[in-house]
Design a protein around this motif. Structure first.
Motif, PDB file in Angstrom:
ATOM      1  N   ALA A   1       0.842  -1.201   0.000  1.00 22.83           N
ATOM      2  CA  ALA A   1       0.000   0.000   0.000  1.00 22.83           C
ATOM      3  C   ALA A   1       0.876   1.249   0.000  1.00 22.83           C
ATOM      4  O   ALA A   1       0.629   2.201  -0.745  1.00 22.83           O
ATOM      5  CB  ALA A   1      -0.932  -0.014   1.207  1.00 22.83           C
ATOM      6  N   LEU A   2       1.915   1.224   0.828  1.00 20.14           N
ATOM      7  CA  LEU A   2       2.822   2.371   0.867  1.00 20.14           C
ATOM      8  C   LEU A   2       3.440   2.623  -0.501  1.00 20.14           C
ATOM      9  O   LEU A   2       3.527   3.759  -0.970  1.00 20.14           O
ATOM     10  CB  LEU A   2       3.936   2.132   1.896  1.00 20.14           C
ATOM     11  N   ASN A   3       3.888   1.533  -1.163  1.00 21.28           N
ATOM     12  CA  ASN A   3       4.505   1.685  -2.476  1.00 21.28           C
ATOM     13  C   ASN A   3       3.555   2.340  -3.471  1.00 21.28           C
ATOM     14  O   ASN A   3       3.963   3.204  -4.258  1.00 21.28           O
ATOM     15  CB  ASN A   3       4.934   0.318  -3.013  1.00 21.28           C
ATOM     16  N   LEU A   4       2.292   1.939  -3.414  1.00 23.50           N
ATOM     17  CA  LEU A   4       1.343   2.504  -4.375  1.00 23.50           C
ATOM     18  C   LEU A   4       1.099   3.990  -4.072  1.00 23.50           C
ATOM     19  O   LEU A   4       1.036   4.814  -4.985  1.00 23.50           O
ATOM     20  CB  LEU A   4       0.027   1.712  -4.352  1.00 23.50           C
ATOM     21  N   ILE A   5       1.007   4.323  -2.781  1.00 19.34           N
ATOM     22  CA  ILE A   5       0.817   5.739  -2.430  1.00 19.34           C
ATOM     23  C   ILE A   5       2.056   6.555  -2.815  1.00 19.34           C
ATOM     24  O   ILE A   5       1.950   7.651  -3.373  1.00 19.34           O
ATOM     25  CB  ILE A   5       0.529   5.885  -0.920  1.00 19.34           C
ATOM     26  N   GLY A   6       3.233   6.009  -2.541  1.00 22.62           N
ATOM     27  CA  GLY A   6       4.470   6.701  -2.906  1.00 22.62           C
ATOM     28  C   GLY A   6       4.549   6.929  -4.409  1.00 22.62           C
ATOM     29  O   GLY A   6       4.925   8.009  -4.884  1.00 22.62           O
TER      30      GLY A   6
ATOM     31  N   ALA B   1       9.851   1.729   2.434  1.00 19.80           N
ATOM     32  CA  ALA B   1       9.578   0.521   1.657  1.00 19.80           C
ATOM     33  C   ALA B   1      10.869  -0.032   1.043  1.00 19.80           C
ATOM     34  O   ALA B   1      11.059  -1.251   0.972  1.00 19.80           O
ATOM     35  CB  ALA B   1       8.550   0.826   0.568  1.00 19.80           C
ATOM     36  N   GLY B   2      11.757   0.855   0.617  1.00 20.07           N
ATOM     37  CA  GLY B   2      13.019   0.411   0.026  1.00 20.07           C
ATOM     38  C   GLY B   2      13.917  -0.271   1.039  1.00 20.07           C
ATOM     39  O   GLY B   2      14.599  -1.258   0.720  1.00 20.07           O
ATOM     40  N   THR B   3      13.935   0.241   2.253  1.00 24.48           N
ATOM     41  CA  THR B   3      14.734  -0.400   3.299  1.00 24.48           C
ATOM     42  C   THR B   3      14.198  -1.801   3.603  1.00 24.48           C
ATOM     43  O   THR B   3      14.981  -2.757   3.721  1.00 24.48           O
ATOM     44  CB  THR B   3      14.723   0.461   4.576  1.00 24.48           C
TER      45      THR B   3
END
Lengths: 210, 210, 210
Positions: free
Chosen positions: A13-18, A111-113
């Protein structure tokens, strides 16, 4: 199991928002420069995916996420269209590019970490790669529009991304579930960026020390 | 068998021609900027190989084509030398950089899409990667000469590359041999670019809609 | 065995020195542009690792050296801090960015060529990849500070890196131990750069031939 599932869903979800907010930052910049519709969409897409692509290429996750499903592309295009149509209304935010950028920065750093940890990098390097995921998109956007990237000319930018990444690393070290550290990490990054933008927070610079 | 062989030969021939024209576009730009001979050759090489390298890194074809045989290097150097020596004669073409660039754009979009399909990417992503192969070389050339890339400042550029890629995808979907779609794809891209350059074709831009 | 060990140690030592001087060149440039402390560190790190990362991504050495141990990061940060603190004293060198850059160029060209040979690339391509390792860091530094990269605007730059790489290739062809060719390669590159900077050595350029 529930924890893992929740964590995975949260990261997705975070990735999509980012992706959405970074694409918006690229689209607004492109529209402001009077690029045509397709140029705006390209810049939105590049801004949204460059950080993740750098991370995926560096950890060996090939093909990168951005090219293995259509979700990223679809969301970047929707955000790009919105940015193209609404860009002059978005200008009432004092600095829409930097505000969307700040949200994307924290989200992608976190998310990358997480992803770099999953791929077995040791924690300090995972934090650096998280920072790269966060700053990569804005870097590509700014290089392509022939400006010095925001990461080098604005205050407390890479540092804010690194702070978010370190929250994730600390949680990982103490064995906390990611769900407990991801949102605080994003919030810390956003807070630091907003204080730099509107609260006058500064790091020392070579000039000012004289 | 004959079909497959012919298709492979066609893609290889297209790649070599694309390398040549893109290198020429880089060499002319470098010579115009009064770079020295070796700088011109470097810029010609970078312009010729960057799109393919981006594609190969993203689909996991390592080492990239440009580094696994000497053909690409040799052709880029020959084109670079020609561009260095002949650049003021080439200026009689109204805009030699953009014309050579347009040919390379279509060729690499088509060849890049074919290669991404071979590597098992799903068709929409293969089209995006074909587009990346096409626009990557000019992007690198323009970023290195400190200008906003042609893909973002000129009309119907990435769209022309995508159109060429979609012709290839459509042919693939209907099971046609690549030989039947590759040249029409290149021609469509070149046609769209020439209409944008000389026919005044435009997409809407954020400014003009007001 | 002793030879191999000595060669490996030599390449590692060269890499660390190259990292240090390239990071210094980035830090001085960042400080001169009045970037803040963290911006200077980011630019120092990017300058130090970009050439090696390009090489490692292109030969498939994933994750790149810069992310698989903390040595590179630590040295880049130390050099970055030094550059930030001392940058106005370093300005007494007539052109500190270009002098540190020249040393890093030769070192990375040599070390990069050795590594590409180890990964099985054929010698001419290993030389090209060595050249890429050498010029990549300065290229990233200059693109991020919105200037045309030094490799394209200064004289005998990529050529000096290639000369260093060819010394390594020649030694490899004659079966000499790397220890015998690495330092001469670096010295040749540095000599060529210094002659270009201070001795007025030039290659023909498109303008001057008229």
């Amino acid at each position: 199991m529930n924890h893992v599932l929740a964590a995975t869903l949260l990261v997705r979800a975070l990735n999509l928002i980012g992706t959405f907010v970074f694409a918006l930052s690229g689209a607004v910049l492109g529209a402001r420069r009077e690029m045509d519709l397709f140029g705006v969409l390209v810049l939105a897409f590049v801004t949204a995916v460059s950080g993740g692509i750098m991370r995926d290429v560096l950890i060996g996750a090939i093909p990168p996420e951005a090219f293995s499903s259509w979700h990223t592309l679809a969301i970047a295009l929707i955000a790009g269209l919105l940015g193209f149509v609404l860009y002059d209304r978005l200008e009432i935010l004092r600095n829409p590019v930097q505000i969307f950028d700040a949200a994307g920065l924290g989200i992608f750093a976190v998310a990358g970490t997480q992803k770099a940890l999953e791929y077995g990098l040791n924690p300090p390097m995972a934090a650096i790669l998280g920072m790269v995921s966060g700053i990569g998109g804005g870097m590509a956007r700014d290089v392509l529009t022939a400006q010095v990237p925001i990461v080098l000319r604005t205050d407390i930018y890479a540092l804010a991304a690194l702070a978010a990444a370190l929250v994730v690393i600390a949680g990982h070290a103490f064995g906390l579930p990611p769900a407990l550290t991801d949102l605080p990490g994003v919030a810390l990054c956003l807070f630091l960026r907003l204080m730099a933008l509107y609260g006058g927070w500064r790091l020392p610079s070579a000039h000012r020390k004289r």
